[in-house]
Scaffold this motif. Structure first.
Motif, PDB file in Angstrom:
ATOM      1  N   ASP A   1     -11.146  -0.658   5.322  1.00 13.92           N
ATOM      2  CA  ASP A   1     -12.608  -0.622   5.448  1.00 13.92           C
ATOM      3  C   ASP A   1     -13.256  -0.668   4.071  1.00 13.92           C
ATOM      4  O   ASP A   1     -14.256  -1.366   3.865  1.00 13.92           O
ATOM      5  CB  ASP A   1     -13.050   0.637   6.197  1.00 13.92           C
ATOM      6  CG  ASP A   1     -12.651   0.618   7.665  1.00 13.92           C
ATOM      7  OD1 ASP A   1     -12.419  -0.487   8.196  1.00 13.92           O
ATOM      8  OD2 ASP A   1     -12.573   1.702   8.273  1.00 13.92           O
ATOM      9  N   ALA A   2     -12.682   0.073   3.119  1.00 10.46           N
ATOM     10  CA  ALA A   2     -13.243   0.119   1.769  1.00 10.46           C
ATOM     11  C   ALA A   2     -13.149  -1.248   1.088  1.00 10.46           C
ATOM     12  O   ALA A   2     -14.003  -1.599   0.265  1.00 10.46           O
ATOM     13  CB  ALA A   2     -12.518   1.172   0.932  1.00 10.46           C
TER      14      ALA A   2
ATOM     15  N   TRP B   1       0.836  -1.204   0.000  1.00 10.48           N
ATOM     16  CA  TRP B   1       0.000   0.000   0.000  1.00 10.48           C
ATOM     17  C   TRP B   1       0.873   1.257   0.000  1.00 10.48           C
ATOM     18  O   TRP B   1       0.627   2.205  -0.749  1.00 10.48           O
ATOM     19  CB  TRP B   1      -0.922  -0.018   1.214  1.00 10.48           C
ATOM     20  CG  TRP B   1      -1.845   1.170   1.320  1.00 10.48           C
ATOM     21  CD1 TRP B   1      -3.046   1.341   0.707  1.00 10.48           C
ATOM     22  CD2 TRP B   1      -1.614   2.362   2.082  1.00 10.48           C
ATOM     23  NE1 TRP B   1      -3.591   2.560   1.044  1.00 10.48           N
ATOM     24  CE2 TRP B   1      -2.726   3.214   1.886  1.00 10.48           C
ATOM     25  CE3 TRP B   1      -0.573   2.798   2.910  1.00 10.48           C
ATOM     26  CZ2 TRP B   1      -2.840   4.468   2.490  1.00 10.48           C
ATOM     27  CZ3 TRP B   1      -0.679   4.036   3.519  1.00 10.48           C
ATOM     28  CH2 TRP B   1      -1.803   4.862   3.298  1.00 10.48           C
TER      29      TRP B   1
ATOM     30  N   ASP C   1      -4.193   6.338   9.191  1.00 10.80           N
ATOM     31  CA  ASP C   1      -5.641   6.555   9.077  1.00 10.80           C
ATOM     32  C   ASP C   1      -6.116   6.257   7.653  1.00 10.80           C
ATOM     33  O   ASP C   1      -7.177   5.662   7.447  1.00 10.80           O
ATOM     34  CB  ASP C   1      -5.993   7.994   9.457  1.00 10.80           C
ATOM     35  CG  ASP C   1      -5.969   8.227  10.969  1.00 10.80           C
ATOM     36  OD1 ASP C   1      -6.181   7.258  11.721  1.00 10.80           O
ATOM     37  OD2 ASP C   1      -5.747   9.382  11.384  1.00 10.80           O
ATOM     38  N   GLY C   2      -5.312   6.675   6.675  1.00 11.11           N
ATOM     39  CA  GLY C   2      -5.656   6.405   5.282  1.00 11.11           C
ATOM     40  C   GLY C   2      -5.614   4.921   4.976  1.00 11.11           C
ATOM     41  O   GLY C   2      -6.454   4.405   4.231  1.00 11.11           O
ATOM     42  N   TYR C   3      -4.645   4.228   5.554  1.00 13.19           N
ATOM     43  CA  TYR C   3      -4.539   2.783   5.341  1.00 13.19           C
ATOM     44  C   TYR C   3      -5.740   2.062   5.944  1.00 13.19           C
ATOM     45  O   TYR C   3      -6.325   1.174   5.319  1.00 13.19           O
ATOM     46  CB  TYR C   3      -3.243   2.263   5.960  1.00 13.19           C
ATOM     47  CG  TYR C   3      -3.070   0.773   5.863  1.00 13.19           C
ATOM     48  CD1 TYR C   3      -2.976   0.132   4.627  1.00 13.19           C
ATOM     49  CD2 TYR C   3      -3.007  -0.018   7.019  1.00 13.19           C
ATOM     50  CE1 TYR C   3      -2.815  -1.247   4.536  1.00 13.19           C
ATOM     51  CE2 TYR C   3      -2.846  -1.394   6.934  1.00 13.19           C
ATOM     52  CZ  TYR C   3      -2.756  -2.004   5.694  1.00 13.19           C
ATOM     53  OH  TYR C   3      -2.597  -3.363   5.606  1.00 13.19           O
ATOM     54  N   ARG C   4      -6.128   2.492   7.144  1.00 15.49           N
ATOM     55  CA  ARG C   4      -7.294   1.851   7.769  1.00 15.49           C
ATOM     56  C   ARG C   4      -8.554   2.121   6.943  1.00 15.49           C
ATOM     57  O   ARG C   4      -9.394   1.244   6.778  1.00 15.49           O
ATOM     58  CB  ARG C   4      -7.503   2.386   9.187  1.00 15.49           C
ATOM     59  CG  ARG C   4      -8.633   1.636   9.865  1.00 15.49           C
ATOM     60  CD  ARG C   4      -9.306   2.368  10.982  1.00 15.49           C
ATOM     61  NE  ARG C   4     -10.676   1.875  11.107  1.00 15.49           N
ATOM     62  CZ  ARG C   4     -11.411   2.018  12.190  1.00 15.49           C
ATOM     63  NH1 ARG C   4     -10.929   2.644  13.241  1.00 15.49           N
ATOM     64  NH2 ARG C   4     -12.651   1.566  12.206  1.00 15.49           N
ATOM     65  N   GLU C   5      -8.670   3.318   6.393  1.00 15.43           N
ATOM     66  CA  GLU C   5      -9.829   3.628   5.561  1.00 15.43           C
ATOM     67  C   GLU C   5      -9.849   2.729   4.324  1.00 15.43           C
ATOM     68  O   GLU C   5     -10.910   2.287   3.872  1.00 15.43           O
ATOM     69  CB  GLU C   5      -9.804   5.093   5.147  1.00 15.43           C
ATOM     70  CG  GLU C   5     -11.041   5.538   4.380  1.00 15.43           C
ATOM     71  CD  GLU C   5     -11.079   7.037   4.168  1.00 15.43           C
ATOM     72  OE1 GLU C   5     -11.213   7.456   3.001  1.00 15.43           O
ATOM     73  OE2 GLU C   5     -10.962   7.775   5.157  1.00 15.43           O
ATOM     74  N   GLN C   6      -8.672   2.441   3.782  1.00 17.81           N
ATOM     75  CA  GLN C   6      -8.584   1.547   2.628  1.00 17.81           C
ATOM     76  C   GLN C   6      -9.021   0.136   2.998  1.00 17.81           C
ATOM     77  O   GLN C   6      -9.727  -0.535   2.248  1.00 17.81           O
ATOM     78  CB  GLN C   6      -7.155   1.526   2.088  1.00 17.81           C
ATOM     79  CG  GLN C   6      -6.931   0.583   0.912  1.00 17.81           C
ATOM     80  CD  GLN C   6      -7.755   0.972  -0.303  1.00 17.81           C
ATOM     81  OE1 GLN C   6      -7.980   2.144  -0.554  1.00 17.81           O
ATOM     82  NE2 GLN C   6      -8.216  -0.027  -1.055  1.00 17.81           N
TER      83      GLN C   6
ATOM     84  N   VAL D   1      -8.767  -5.862  10.602  1.00 18.48           N
ATOM     85  CA  VAL D   1      -8.238  -4.506  10.759  1.00 18.48           C
ATOM     86  C   VAL D   1      -7.463  -4.397  12.065  1.00 18.48           C
ATOM     87  O   VAL D   1      -6.354  -3.847  12.110  1.00 18.48           O
ATOM     88  CB  VAL D   1      -9.378  -3.473  10.713  1.00 18.48           C
ATOM     89  CG1 VAL D   1      -8.832  -2.066  10.969  1.00 18.48           C
ATOM     90  CG2 VAL D   1     -10.101  -3.522   9.373  1.00 18.48           C
TER      91      VAL D   1
ATOM     92  N   ARG E   1      -7.595   4.976  15.864  1.00 16.13           N
ATOM     93  CA  ARG E   1      -8.760   4.287  16.411  1.00 16.13           C
ATOM     94  C   ARG E   1      -8.913   2.918  15.750  1.00 16.13           C
ATOM     95  O   ARG E   1      -8.822   2.792  14.532  1.00 16.13           O
ATOM     96  CB  ARG E   1     -10.025   5.120  16.198  1.00 16.13           C
ATOM     97  CG  ARG E   1     -10.030   6.414  17.010  1.00 16.13           C
ATOM     98  CD  ARG E   1     -11.325   7.165  16.821  1.00 16.13           C
ATOM     99  NE  ARG E   1     -11.360   8.381  17.624  1.00 16.13           N
ATOM    100  CZ  ARG E   1     -12.367   9.240  17.641  1.00 16.13           C
ATOM    101  NH1 ARG E   1     -13.423   9.009  16.864  1.00 16.13           N
ATOM    102  NH2 ARG E   1     -12.326  10.311  18.408  1.00 16.13           N
ATOM    103  N   ARG E   2      -9.165   1.947  16.572  1.00 17.57           N
ATOM    104  CA  ARG E   2      -9.330   0.582  16.072  1.00 17.57           C
ATOM    105  C   ARG E   2     -10.782   0.149  16.259  1.00 17.57           C
ATOM    106  O   ARG E   2     -11.422   0.503  17.251  1.00 17.57           O
ATOM    107  CB  ARG E   2      -8.389  -0.376  16.810  1.00 17.57           C
ATOM    108  CG  ARG E   2      -6.936   0.101  16.744  1.00 17.57           C
ATOM    109  CD  ARG E   2      -5.975  -0.885  17.354  1.00 17.57           C
ATOM    110  NE  ARG E   2      -4.641  -0.302  17.469  1.00 17.57           N
ATOM    111  CZ  ARG E   2      -3.559  -0.966  17.786  1.00 17.57           C
ATOM    112  NH1 ARG E   2      -3.638  -2.277  18.006  1.00 17.57           N
ATOM    113  NH2 ARG E   2      -2.385  -0.354  17.885  1.00 17.57           N
TER     114      ARG E   2
END
Length: 309
Positions: free
Chosen positions: A75-76, A51, A68-73, A84, A113-114
């Motif tokens: 989720d997507a 990533w 944060d961007g990686y976690r959003e990815q 996660v 945040r997890r």
């Protein structure tokens, strides 16, 4: 041993083709873990490294906004909350290790945040009827298949524990046939092998006294990928609705849920599965929300004579 030698020996565990500082740090970090944990963390780091490479992010200078961007990815992509959490945990451990080695100046995962992981386990397990059908299908298939299914289902073994077991790990203790397995964290546990499973093992092993417990045609230990494929093949034959979803952990799940439904105590099932925390075992109790089991009913009966009406 010099740092250079440590890094060279660690490169076998490097999660990506990156041979730069980040890749070497990842390899050294993975050396601090072993077994299934090391492999899972290697996979998680590889996903994150890829990533970062696609977005041009330097792994060693990443900041919270990148995580944060990686976690959003994630989720997507539809990653499960537990996935996660595990991946963020792997990254946090990686960056903390880097701080200890003075190769990074902060842990960017620390305050990310997890997601909360629910009380229910992800695998669906098997009903008693499905478990019986699978055992019968394994018996028809081969002695090896019967051993795999019987031990996973009746003993609740993790697939890594079954793959790592050897014939000398079998013995007798106080009249019981037992198997010594290596659980998470390298802890050993002696497990009872019920007579049905012992009979299956004896037929499969014949006179073999050495080597892996379950072997391939060449005598090598059967790995979890082969076991996964075997279970899917059995399901395709006997449980077609599970042909594309059956997983080794489903048998461990079934061991827990069906044992509880059969009347085994939560503590005994906890010991069987090797859970350090009883809350983990309770997640397998399908009847834990049954209103008929509420202690309020028994308490009301106890206090019935004190009813002022």
């Amino acid at each position: 041993m010099s740092n250079e030698v440590v890094v060279r020996s660690a490169e076998v565990a490097t999660p990506t083709a990156d041979t730069g500082p980040a890749g070497r740090l990842a390899a050294a970090f993975l050396l601090s873990h072993s077994g299934r944990t090391r492999e899972a963390y290697a996979y998680d780091l590889a996903h994150y490294f890829d990533w970062c490479a696609r977005l041009g992010v330097d792994v060693l200078t990443a900041r919270r906004v990148h995580i944060d961007g990686y976690r959003e990815q994630l989720d997507a992509e539809g990653a499960a909350p537990s996935t996660v959490v595990r991946r963020l945990s792997a990254l946090s451990g990686f960056y903390s290790y880097g701080m200890d080695e003075e190769l990074v100046d902060r842990n960017p995962v620390q305050r990310v945040r997890r997601p909360k992981v629910g009380d229910n386990v992800q695998s669906t397990g098997l009903s008693a009827d499905e478990a019986g059908i699978l055992l019968a299908a394994a018996h028809r298939h081969s002695a090896r298949a019967e051993v795999v299914v019987t031990l996973l289902l009746l003993c609740g073994l993790r697939v890594s524990e079954l793959c790592g077991a050897t014939v000398p790990d079998l013995s007798y203790e106080r009249g019981h046939r037992v198997l010594r397995v290596t659980r998470k964290g390298g802890r050993s546990q002696t497990m009872v092998v019920p007579p049905r499973a012992a009979d299956v093992l004896d037929r499969y092993l014949a006179d073999r006294t050495e080597g892996p417990l379950v072997v391939t045609s060449t005598g090598r230990a059967l790995d979890r990928h082969a076991i996964w494929k075997l279970l899917r093949a059995l399901a395709a034959d006997a449980l077609p609705h599970l042909a594309h979803s059956l997983h080794p952990h489903d048998l461990r799940h079934a061991c827990a849920t069906l044992s509880l439904e059969a009347g085994a105590s939560l503590r005994d099932v906890q010991d069987l599965l090797g859970h350090a925390d009883s809350r983990t075992t309770r997640r397998y109790d399908r009847a834990r929300h049954n209103l008929d089991r509420s202690p309020s009913h028994r308490l009301a009966l106890l206090l019935a004579d004190t009813d002022p009406r």
